[in-house]
Design an enzyme around this catalytic site. Structure first.
Site, PDB file in Angstrom:
ATOM      1  N   HIS A   1       6.382 -30.958 -38.849  1.00 28.75           N
ATOM      2  CA  HIS A   1       4.927 -30.901 -38.745  1.00 28.75           C
ATOM      3  C   HIS A   1       4.445 -30.079 -37.557  1.00 28.75           C
ATOM      4  O   HIS A   1       3.245 -29.789 -37.460  1.00 28.75           O
ATOM      5  CB  HIS A   1       4.337 -32.315 -38.678  1.00 28.75           C
ATOM      6  CG  HIS A   1       3.063 -32.440 -39.459  1.00 28.75           C
ATOM      7  ND1 HIS A   1       2.596 -33.632 -39.959  1.00 28.75           N
ATOM      8  CD2 HIS A   1       2.143 -31.521 -39.836  1.00 28.75           C
ATOM      9  CE1 HIS A   1       1.466 -33.451 -40.604  1.00 28.75           C
ATOM     10  NE2 HIS A   1       1.163 -32.162 -40.540  1.00 28.75           N
TER      11      HIS A   1
ATOM     12  N   ASP B   1      -0.590 -38.569 -43.444  1.00 26.72           N
ATOM     13  CA  ASP B   1       0.559 -38.786 -42.556  1.00 26.72           C
ATOM     14  C   ASP B   1       0.639 -40.243 -42.140  1.00 26.72           C
ATOM     15  O   ASP B   1      -0.392 -40.912 -41.985  1.00 26.72           O
ATOM     16  CB  ASP B   1       0.371 -37.911 -41.301  1.00 26.72           C
ATOM     17  CG  ASP B   1       1.657 -37.624 -40.556  1.00 26.72           C
ATOM     18  OD1 ASP B   1       2.539 -38.499 -40.519  1.00 26.72           O
ATOM     19  OD2 ASP B   1       1.775 -36.522 -39.987  1.00 26.72           O
TER      20      ASP B   1
ATOM     21  N   HIS C   1       1.766 -40.905 -39.244  1.00 26.96           N
ATOM     22  CA  HIS C   1       1.611 -40.791 -37.799  1.00 26.96           C
ATOM     23  C   HIS C   1       0.346 -40.006 -37.454  1.00 26.96           C
ATOM     24  O   HIS C   1      -0.119 -39.180 -38.241  1.00 26.96           O
ATOM     25  CB  HIS C   1       2.820 -40.077 -37.191  1.00 26.96           C
ATOM     26  CG  HIS C   1       4.133 -40.699 -37.549  1.00 26.96           C
ATOM     27  ND1 HIS C   1       4.841 -40.341 -38.685  1.00 26.96           N
ATOM     28  CD2 HIS C   1       4.872 -41.648 -36.933  1.00 26.96           C
ATOM     29  CE1 HIS C   1       5.959 -41.054 -38.744  1.00 26.96           C
ATOM     30  NE2 HIS C   1       6.003 -41.851 -37.695  1.00 26.96           N
TER      31      HIS C   1
ATOM     32  N   ASP D   1       0.179 -37.953 -34.731  1.00 26.81           N
ATOM     33  CA  ASP D   1       0.587 -36.671 -34.142  1.00 26.81           C
ATOM     34  C   ASP D   1      -0.383 -36.222 -33.053  1.00 26.81           C
ATOM     35  O   ASP D   1      -0.709 -35.037 -32.936  1.00 26.81           O
ATOM     36  CB  ASP D   1       0.723 -35.604 -35.229  1.00 26.81           C
ATOM     37  CG  ASP D   1       1.833 -35.916 -36.212  1.00 26.81           C
ATOM     38  OD1 ASP D   1       2.721 -36.709 -35.861  1.00 26.81           O
ATOM     39  OD2 ASP D   1       1.808 -35.387 -37.336  1.00 26.81           O
TER      40      ASP D   1
ATOM     41  N   HIS E   1       6.530 -32.187 -32.912  1.00 24.64           N
ATOM     42  CA  HIS E   1       5.816 -32.444 -34.162  1.00 24.64           C
ATOM     43  C   HIS E   1       4.845 -33.611 -34.007  1.00 24.64           C
ATOM     44  O   HIS E   1       3.934 -33.769 -34.819  1.00 24.64           O
ATOM     45  CB  HIS E   1       6.778 -32.654 -35.340  1.00 24.64           C
ATOM     46  CG  HIS E   1       7.567 -33.926 -35.317  1.00 24.64           C
ATOM     47  ND1 HIS E   1       8.285 -34.368 -36.413  1.00 24.64           N
ATOM     48  CD2 HIS E   1       7.781 -34.850 -34.345  1.00 24.64           C
ATOM     49  CE1 HIS E   1       8.888 -35.515 -36.126  1.00 24.64           C
ATOM     50  NE2 HIS E   1       8.605 -35.812 -34.878  1.00 24.64           N
TER      51      HIS E   1
ATOM     52  N   ASP F   1       2.215 -34.662 -45.212  1.00 21.74           N
ATOM     53  CA  ASP F   1       3.501 -35.080 -44.647  1.00 21.74           C
ATOM     54  C   ASP F   1       4.132 -36.081 -45.610  1.00 21.74           C
ATOM     55  O   ASP F   1       3.514 -37.077 -45.974  1.00 21.74           O
ATOM     56  CB  ASP F   1       3.268 -35.727 -43.273  1.00 21.74           C
ATOM     57  CG  ASP F   1       4.551 -35.992 -42.513  1.00 21.74           C
ATOM     58  OD1 ASP F   1       5.547 -36.398 -43.140  1.00 21.74           O
ATOM     59  OD2 ASP F   1       4.557 -35.840 -41.272  1.00 21.74           O
TER      60      ASP F   1
ATOM     61  N   ASP G   1       6.104 -38.358 -45.140  1.00 21.16           N
ATOM     62  CA  ASP G   1       6.264 -39.728 -44.656  1.00 21.16           C
ATOM     63  C   ASP G   1       5.031 -40.589 -44.889  1.00 21.16           C
ATOM     64  O   ASP G   1       5.040 -41.786 -44.596  1.00 21.16           O
ATOM     65  CB  ASP G   1       6.717 -39.769 -43.197  1.00 21.16           C
ATOM     66  CG  ASP G   1       5.654 -39.351 -42.184  1.00 21.16           C
ATOM     67  OD1 ASP G   1       4.453 -39.356 -42.507  1.00 21.16           O
ATOM     68  OD2 ASP G   1       6.042 -39.019 -41.044  1.00 21.16           O
TER      69      ASP G   1
ATOM     70  N   GLU H   1       7.790 -31.924 -43.367  1.00 22.86           N
ATOM     71  CA  GLU H   1       8.721 -32.988 -42.997  1.00 22.86           C
ATOM     72  C   GLU H   1       9.708 -33.379 -44.101  1.00 22.86           C
ATOM     73  O   GLU H   1      10.415 -34.372 -43.964  1.00 22.86           O
ATOM     74  CB  GLU H   1       7.985 -34.247 -42.502  1.00 22.86           C
ATOM     75  CG  GLU H   1       7.223 -34.042 -41.203  1.00 22.86           C
ATOM     76  CD  GLU H   1       8.105 -33.859 -39.974  1.00 22.86           C
ATOM     77  OE1 GLU H   1       9.337 -34.036 -40.072  1.00 22.86           O
ATOM     78  OE2 GLU H   1       7.567 -33.527 -38.911  1.00 22.86           O
TER      79      GLU H   1
END
Length: 324
Positions: free
Chosen positions: A110, A137, A139, A141, A154, A241, A243, A286
């Site tokens: 990312h 995402d 997260h 970030d 990332h 992303d 994830d 990712e």
């Protein structure tokens, strides 16, 4: 699924592979572009009626010097390598957008969004368009060199794009258009560090975490965001992303977090974004084929992108949001 004859207008897309994993300590995301191609991304987009140009992969750039404070530089893993990627990706993103293409950046970790989004933001400022970024995402970030617990860059992408001063030397000689407060929305969030949370709140980032999705579902918050973006007439950049998905569905990622989106929740997000007609650029990030199970994650990502570009369950006209 069947493809709708009443789907979105054909788009002039360009696939650009970003085989980087310098932004993380887990190797393997550099193989993501190949996996997405093997999973049939270009063919599906063409079946949906879109023009697809595959521009291949960027070559790994030379590391570039970065004038960060010594203490900050020590807390950024692979700093000079990430800087080289950021500058190269930025230039390509800006050129593609200025040429009227819809760029699809195939990652890669990312950290590539530091270059892709900054290049798109530069183009939007030159074109007099407002940019909105949807960060899909687990997260946020939004760490900085001072707050990162991992040193992984990332995890600093959004902080850089929002104008974090300590990270600005990554793009020293290119015009940077920092994302304005309210320009960023995160959906799928379920893992955030304490100091990172303070950064997100201070920047006015709109966050739809998994608890909100559990309580309200996906449709209501997506509809509210889309109506706001349509009212403002934005160029929408989607940064997807893998994830964000539950790892039981998509195990091919280096930073798995339990409790992610379901198959249908993820597809509904994509379908509603398609219906909005706002998509202007896309990251797919990712994917780590080294950690995947016989291509499951790559195939699911390609299916999601197909939904984003008009693949539907039923042949029906798209449900448009409220007109303004």
């Amino acid at each position: 699924m069947t493809d709708s004859e009443n789907g979105p207008a054909p788009r002039r897309t360009t696939l650009l592979g970003i085989p980087m994993d310098a932004g993380t300590h887990v190797p393997g995301a550099r193989m993501g572009p190949d996996a997405l191609r093997i999973a049939g991304l270009a063919g599906l987009l063409r079946e949906l009626g879109h023009e697809v140009e595959d521009a291949g992969d960027l070559s790994a750039p030379s590391p570039q010097p970065v004038a960060l404070a010594a203490a900050d530089a020590a807390r950024c893993l692979n700093l000079e390598e990430v800087a080289g990627w950021t500058r190269d990706i930025h230039d390509h993103a800006h050129r593609l957008a200025a040429a009227g293409r819809l760029p699809i950046f195939l990652g890669g970790d990312h950290a590539l969004s530091m270059g892709s989004v900054s290049g798109i933001a530069r183009h939007c400022r030159e074109a007099g368009r407002e940019l909105a970024v949807l960060w899909i995402d687990a997260h946020a970030d939004f760490n900085t060199p001072a707050t990162t617990p991992s040193r992984n860059m990332h995890g600093m992408s959004l902080a850089f794009l929002a104008g974090e001063p300590s990270l600005q030397p990554l793009l020293p000689d290119r015009p940077l258009a920092p994302l304005t407060p309210g320009a960023v929305s995160i959906i799928g969030l379920r893992s955030i560090d304490t100091e990172e949370r303070r950064n997100v709140q201070a920047r006015g980032v709109r966050c739809i975490d998994m608890r909100a999705i559990d309580e309200e579902g996906v449709a209501a918050p997506m509809r509210a965001m889309i109506e706001d973006w349509q009212r403002r007439g934005v160029h929408l950049h989607v940064s997807l992303d893998v994830d964000m998905l539950d790892p039981s569905l998509a195990p091919g990622v280096g930073t798995t977090v339990p409790g992610g989106a379901t198959y249908r929740e993820a597809h509904l997000i994509m379908e509603m974004l398609c219906d909005s007609g706002l998509l202007g650029s896309l990251d797919i990030v990712e994917l780590n084929p080294f950690l995947d199970e016989r291509g499951r994650s790559a195939r699911l990502l390609v299916e999601l992108v197909a939904s984003l570009f008009g693949r539907t369950v039923l042949d029906r006209p798209p449900v448009r949001m409220r007109a303004f």
